[in-house]
Design a protein around this motif. Sequence first.
Motif, mmCIF file in Angstrom:
data_model
loop_
_atom_site.group_PDB
_atom_site.id
_atom_site.type_symbol
_atom_site.label_atom_id
_atom_site.label_comp_id
_atom_site.label_asym_id
_atom_site.label_seq_id
_atom_site.Cartn_x
_atom_site.Cartn_y
_atom_site.Cartn_z
ATOM 1 N N CYS A 105 28.135 36.522 -70.519
ATOM 2 C CA CYS A 105 27.345 36.305 -70.956
ATOM 3 C C CYS A 105 25.707 36.931 -70.192
ATOM 4 O O CYS A 105 25.707 36.835 -69.151
ATOM 5 C CB CYS A 105 26.642 35.238 -71.976
ATOM 6 N N CYS A 106 25.045 38.013 -71.194
ATOM 7 C CA CYS A 106 23.619 38.182 -70.806
ATOM 8 C C CYS A 106 22.448 37.433 -70.704
ATOM 9 O O CYS A 106 21.824 38.388 -70.124
ATOM 10 C CB CYS A 106 23.684 39.757 -70.957
ATOM 11 N N VAL A 107 22.501 36.348 -71.338
ATOM 12 C CA VAL A 107 21.268 35.918 -71.883
ATOM 13 C C VAL A 107 20.776 35.632 -70.102
ATOM 14 O O VAL A 107 19.259 35.337 -70.983
ATOM 15 C CB VAL A 107 21.448 34.227 -73.173
ATOM 16 N N GLN A 108 20.854 34.769 -69.543
ATOM 17 C CA GLN A 108 20.538 34.695 -68.496
ATOM 18 C C GLN A 108 19.706 35.049 -67.634
ATOM 19 O O GLN A 108 17.899 35.716 -67.484
ATOM 20 C CB GLN A 108 21.463 33.775 -67.619
ATOM 21 N N GLY A 109 20.109 36.849 -67.824
ATOM 22 C CA GLY A 109 19.196 38.173 -67.228
ATOM 23 C C GLY A 109 18.266 38.308 -67.845
ATOM 24 O O GLY A 109 17.283 38.493 -67.844
ATOM 25 N N MET A 110 18.605 38.608 -69.257
ATOM 26 C CA MET A 110 17.178 39.221 -70.679
ATOM 27 C C MET A 110 16.294 37.837 -70.159
ATOM 28 O O MET A 110 15.406 38.056 -70.308
ATOM 29 C CB MET A 110 17.967 38.505 -71.820
ATOM 30 N N LEU A 111 16.809 36.671 -70.191
ATOM 31 C CA LEU A 111 15.841 35.632 -70.096
ATOM 32 C C LEU A 111 14.682 35.609 -69.267
ATOM 33 O O LEU A 111 13.364 35.167 -68.756
ATOM 34 C CB LEU A 111 16.456 33.833 -70.291
ATOM 35 N N ARG A 113 14.624 38.628 -67.282
ATOM 36 C CA ARG A 113 13.383 39.020 -67.573
ATOM 37 C C ARG A 113 12.332 38.954 -67.904
ATOM 38 O O ARG A 113 11.465 39.214 -67.628
ATOM 39 C CB ARG A 113 13.979 40.405 -67.433
ATOM 40 N N ALA A 114 12.555 38.322 -69.271
ATOM 41 C CA ALA A 114 11.439 37.883 -70.210
ATOM 42 C C ALA A 114 10.407 36.924 -69.060
ATOM 43 O O ALA A 114 8.871 37.041 -69.160
ATOM 44 C CB ALA A 114 12.138 37.186 -71.463
#
Length: 149
Positions: A105-111, A113-114
């Motif tokens: 999933c892309c949650v880790q990448g999105m978080l 970046r945040a």
Amino acid sequence: MRLTAFTDYTLRTLIYLAGQHDRLVTIAEIAERHGMSKHHLTKVVYELGLTGVIRTVRGRHGGITLARAPEAIRIGEVVRASEPDFHMADCFDARRATCVYAGRCCVQGMLGRAVGAYLTALDAVTLADLTCPPDAGAAPGAAAGLLPA
């Protein structure tokens, strides 16, 4: 994102020291002013001394003071040094990663970046931005754009 009490104490200590630049301040003085535990504050001061943000003077007439001008102390640097980690979810910590979607999933990448944007914003703020003269009337942080106008 929520900062730990340790980071809160760290920032409040630095803000207080920035207003007392012409003298040494004691841990007891800061603890009393902010209603903090002297024991916890001692740990904060020890860590700030290790990072070189404050200077400590031992002895009967000792105390603490900023080691650099408030304009030279970046809040991002302080927060990075005082927070234990920036794990926004279990997948950030390989030892605790239990998510069935780990690696898919892309949650880790999105978080991630945040968190990076958050720290970049804090890097743009100095200790001087968090303080204002007592007669200025503005809330601390207003100059740095951290508070609504």
